[in-house]
Design a protein around this motif. Structure first.
Motif, PDB file in Angstrom:
ATOM      1  N   UNK A 269       0.848  -1.186   0.000  1.00 28.03           N
ATOM      2  CA  UNK A 269       0.000   0.000   0.000  1.00 28.03           C
ATOM      3  C   UNK A 269       0.885   1.238   0.000  1.00 28.03           C
ATOM      4  N   UNK A 270       0.516   2.196  -0.879  1.00 25.93           N
ATOM      5  CA  UNK A 270       1.231   3.469  -0.977  1.00 25.93           C
ATOM      6  C   UNK A 270       0.279   4.602  -0.621  1.00 25.93           C
ATOM      7  N   UNK A 271       0.760   5.554   0.161  1.00 32.76           N
ATOM      8  CA  UNK A 271       0.016   6.770   0.461  1.00 32.76           C
ATOM      9  C   UNK A 271       0.799   7.953  -0.076  1.00 32.76           C
ATOM     10  N   UNK A 272       0.198   8.669  -1.051  1.00 32.88           N
ATOM     11  CA  UNK A 272       0.875   9.808  -1.686  1.00 32.88           C
ATOM     12  C   UNK A 272       2.275   9.408  -2.149  1.00 32.88           C
ATOM     13  N   UNK A 273       2.353   8.238  -2.832  1.00 32.77           N
ATOM     14  CA  UNK A 273       3.574   7.685  -3.424  1.00 32.77           C
ATOM     15  C   UNK A 273       4.550   7.092  -2.406  1.00 32.77           C
ATOM     16  N   UNK A 274       4.228   7.178  -1.101  1.00 35.92           N
ATOM     17  CA  UNK A 274       5.114   6.629  -0.074  1.00 35.92           C
ATOM     18  C   UNK A 274       4.617   5.242   0.334  1.00 35.92           C
ATOM     19  N   UNK A 275       5.540   4.295   0.431  1.00 36.39           N
ATOM     20  CA  UNK A 275       5.198   2.935   0.816  1.00 36.39           C
ATOM     21  C   UNK A 275       4.878   2.887   2.308  1.00 36.39           C
ATOM     22  N   UNK A 276       3.647   2.445   2.667  1.00 37.39           N
ATOM     23  CA  UNK A 276       3.256   2.350   4.075  1.00 37.39           C
ATOM     24  C   UNK A 276       2.991   0.902   4.503  1.00 37.39           C
ATOM     25  N   UNK A 277       2.697   0.011   3.549  1.00 38.91           N
ATOM     26  CA  UNK A 277       2.564  -1.419   3.823  1.00 38.91           C
ATOM     27  C   UNK A 277       3.309  -2.158   2.719  1.00 38.91           C
ATOM     28  N   UNK A 278       4.208  -3.073   3.086  1.00 41.27           N
ATOM     29  CA  UNK A 278       5.053  -3.738   2.093  1.00 41.27           C
ATOM     30  C   UNK A 278       4.824  -5.240   2.110  1.00 41.27           C
ATOM     31  N   UNK A 279       4.254  -5.755   1.032  1.00 44.75           N
ATOM     32  CA  UNK A 279       4.152  -7.184   0.746  1.00 44.75           C
ATOM     33  C   UNK A 279       3.642  -7.997   1.947  1.00 44.75           C
ATOM     34  N   UNK A 280       2.467  -7.629   2.433  1.00 35.42           N
ATOM     35  CA  UNK A 280       1.871  -8.343   3.562  1.00 35.42           C
ATOM     36  C   UNK A 280       0.703  -9.195   3.093  1.00 35.42           C
ATOM     37  N   UNK A 281       0.543 -10.361   3.725  1.00 39.44           N
ATOM     38  CA  UNK A 281      -0.483 -11.320   3.354  1.00 39.44           C
ATOM     39  C   UNK A 281      -1.796 -10.953   4.029  1.00 39.44           C
ATOM     40  N   UNK A 282      -2.892 -10.975   3.265  1.00 39.27           N
ATOM     41  CA  UNK A 282      -4.209 -10.662   3.790  1.00 39.27           C
ATOM     42  C   UNK A 282      -4.821 -11.895   4.443  1.00 39.27           C
TER      43      UNK A 282
END
Length: 350
Positions: A269-282
Motif C-alpha cells: 500500500x502506498x500513500x501519496x507515493x510513499x510505501x506504508x505497507x510492504x508485501x503483507x499477506x491478507x
C-alpha cells in the motif's frame, strides 16, 4: 439525463440527472424497470477529462417504491465517455451494496446514452440550466460595438483675421500673428484609446499574458508532493479510482482484510507515493495502518498494489476506514496490471 442497461438477461433502466461544475458533479439517479417501482438516490462523482473516465457513486436512497421482499441497493459506477457524431455515451461496470446490511448486491455492466427527456421529472437545477440556455439562444448577448476611431483634428493653424487698417488713420495697423496650434497639443487633449492588444501588436515582448488556468485534471496530480518520484509499480500499471472518501478528521485508521476466502493474497500500500505497507499477506485479521492527513492539503491518494493474485484470482480485499465518528467499507479488486486507488479528502468539521 441518461439511460443505462446492465446485465444480459436482467436489464434495468437507469436515469441520471447531473449538475456538473468543472471536473466534479452531483445529482440524482433513478433505477427502475417501470416508473411504478423505482429507487431514487443522491449521487456525486468526478470526471477525468484527460482519460475520458467518469466515476459516479450513489450516496443514499432518497425515495423508493418496491415490491414486498425486495431490497434497495446503492451503486458505484466506473465509466468511459465517448462521442459519435451528435450522440454521447458512457459505458463501463458497476458494483452495488445493500443499504440494509451493507452486503454485496452484485456487479454488472452499464451502458448510458444521453437523452433529452425524463421518465420522471426534471430536477430544479436541470430546469434552471435549460431555461438559461434557452434565454441565451433567443436573446444572444449584444456584442459591444467598437467605438469608431476619431481622427486627429487637422493641425493646420487657423488663419487669423487681419485687422484692416483704416485708410484715414495712417500708419497701417500690424496684422496680428495667430497662435499656432501644434500637433503635440492636439494629442494631449485627445483621450487615449491605446489598448493592451495595441501594445502586444506593436511590441510582442511587452504583451500582457493571462496566467494559465489551473482547474484541469492535472491539478490533482500537482497536489501530491512534487519531489517524491513515482514508484515503478505505480507508473507501470493502470491506476483505477475505486472510491473517494471525505473525512472530518486528520487521523484516519485503515484496516485491511482478505475479502472472502483466505487464499494468500499479498498486497503493498502506498500513500501519496510513499510505501506504508510492504508485501503483507491478507487474512481474517486486520493489517492496520494509521494515516495522518495534512490539514493544508485536502487530497491524499492511497493505492493498493497486488503483489500476487493468491490461489483464487484476482486479488480481493476489504478496507475498513475509521475517521473520528465516521466509518466506511470499501471492497477492492486489484491485479498485476491494475492498481486500486482510494482518495481521501479532508474537510474541517462544522
Amino acid at each position: 439525463m441518461l439511460e443505462r442497461m446492465y446485465g444480459v438477461d436482467d436489464r434495468y433502466k437507469f436515469e441520471i440527472q447531473l449538475d456538473q461544475r468543472n471536473k466534479e458533479f452531483s445529482g440524482v439517479t433513478y433505477s427502475y424497470k417501470t416508473t411504478v417501482f423505482y429507487g431514487k438516490a443522491d449521487c456525486r462523482g468526478q470526471v477525468n477529462a484527460k482519460e475520458n473516465k467518469v466515476y459516479l457513486e450513489e450516496l443514499k436512497i432518497v425515495e423508493v417504491r418496491m415490491s414486498e421482499g425486495s431490497d434497495a441497493c446503492i451503486m458505484t459506477l466506473f465509466l468511459n465517455y465517448s462521442k459519435n457524431g451528435d450522440e454521447e455515451f458512457m459505458e463501463g461496470t458497476y458494483t452495488s451494496m445493500n443499504t440494509r446490511d451493507s452486503t454485496n448486491c452484485g456487479r454488472g455492466t452499464v451502458f448510458l446514452r444521453r437523452v433529452t427527456t425524463s421518465d420522471f421529472y426534471k430536477e430544479p437545477f436541470l430546469v434552471k440550466r435549460e431555461q438559461e440556455a434557452l434565454r441565451k439562444k433567443t436573446n444572444p448577448p449584444i456584442a459591444k460595438a467598437t467605438p469608431p476611431k476619431i481622427a486627429a483634428p487637422k493641425t493646420t493653424p487657423p488663419v487669423a483675421k487681419s485687422q484692416t487698417p483704416k485708410k484715414t488713420t495712417p500708419p497701417v495697423a500690424k496684422t496680428q500673428t495667430p497662435n499656432k496650434t501644434t500637433t503635440a497639443t492636439t494629442k494631449q487633449t485627445k483621450p487615449s484609446t491605446t489598448t493592451e492588444k495595441d501594445i502586444a501588436k506593436a511590441n510582442p515582448s511587452k504583451a500582457i499574458i493571462a496566467p494559465p488556468r489551473t482547474d484541469t485534471v492535472k491539478q490533482i496530480e500537482r497536489k501530491l508532493p512534487g519531489n517524491i518520484p513515482t514508484p515503478r509499480v505505480l507508473a507501470n500499471r493502470q491506476n483505477e479510482l475505486i472510491k473517494t472518501i471525505t473525512v472530518n478528521s486528520t487521523d484516519v485508521y485503515v484496516d485491511l482484510y482478505d475479502n472472502g476466502t483466505i487464499d494468500n493474497d499479498t498486497v503493498s500500500v502506498y500513500l501519496d507515493k510513499k510505501l506504508v505497507i510492504s508485501k503483507q499477506r491478507l487474512t481474517d485479521q486486520p493489517i492496520s495502518v494509521k494515516l495522518k492527513l495534512d490539514e493544508n492539503n485536502d487530497y491524499h491518494e492511497l493505492v493498493m498494489v497486488a503483489e500476487n493474485l493468491g490461489d483464487i484470482p484476482p486479488n480481493t480485499s476489504l478496507m475498513v476506514v475509521k475517521a473520528g465518528d465516521q466509518r466506511f467499507e470499501v471492497r477492492i479488486t486489484s491485479t498485476e496490471q491494475k492498481n486500486a486507488v482510494v482518495i481521501f479528502k479532508y474537510e474541517k468539521p462544522g
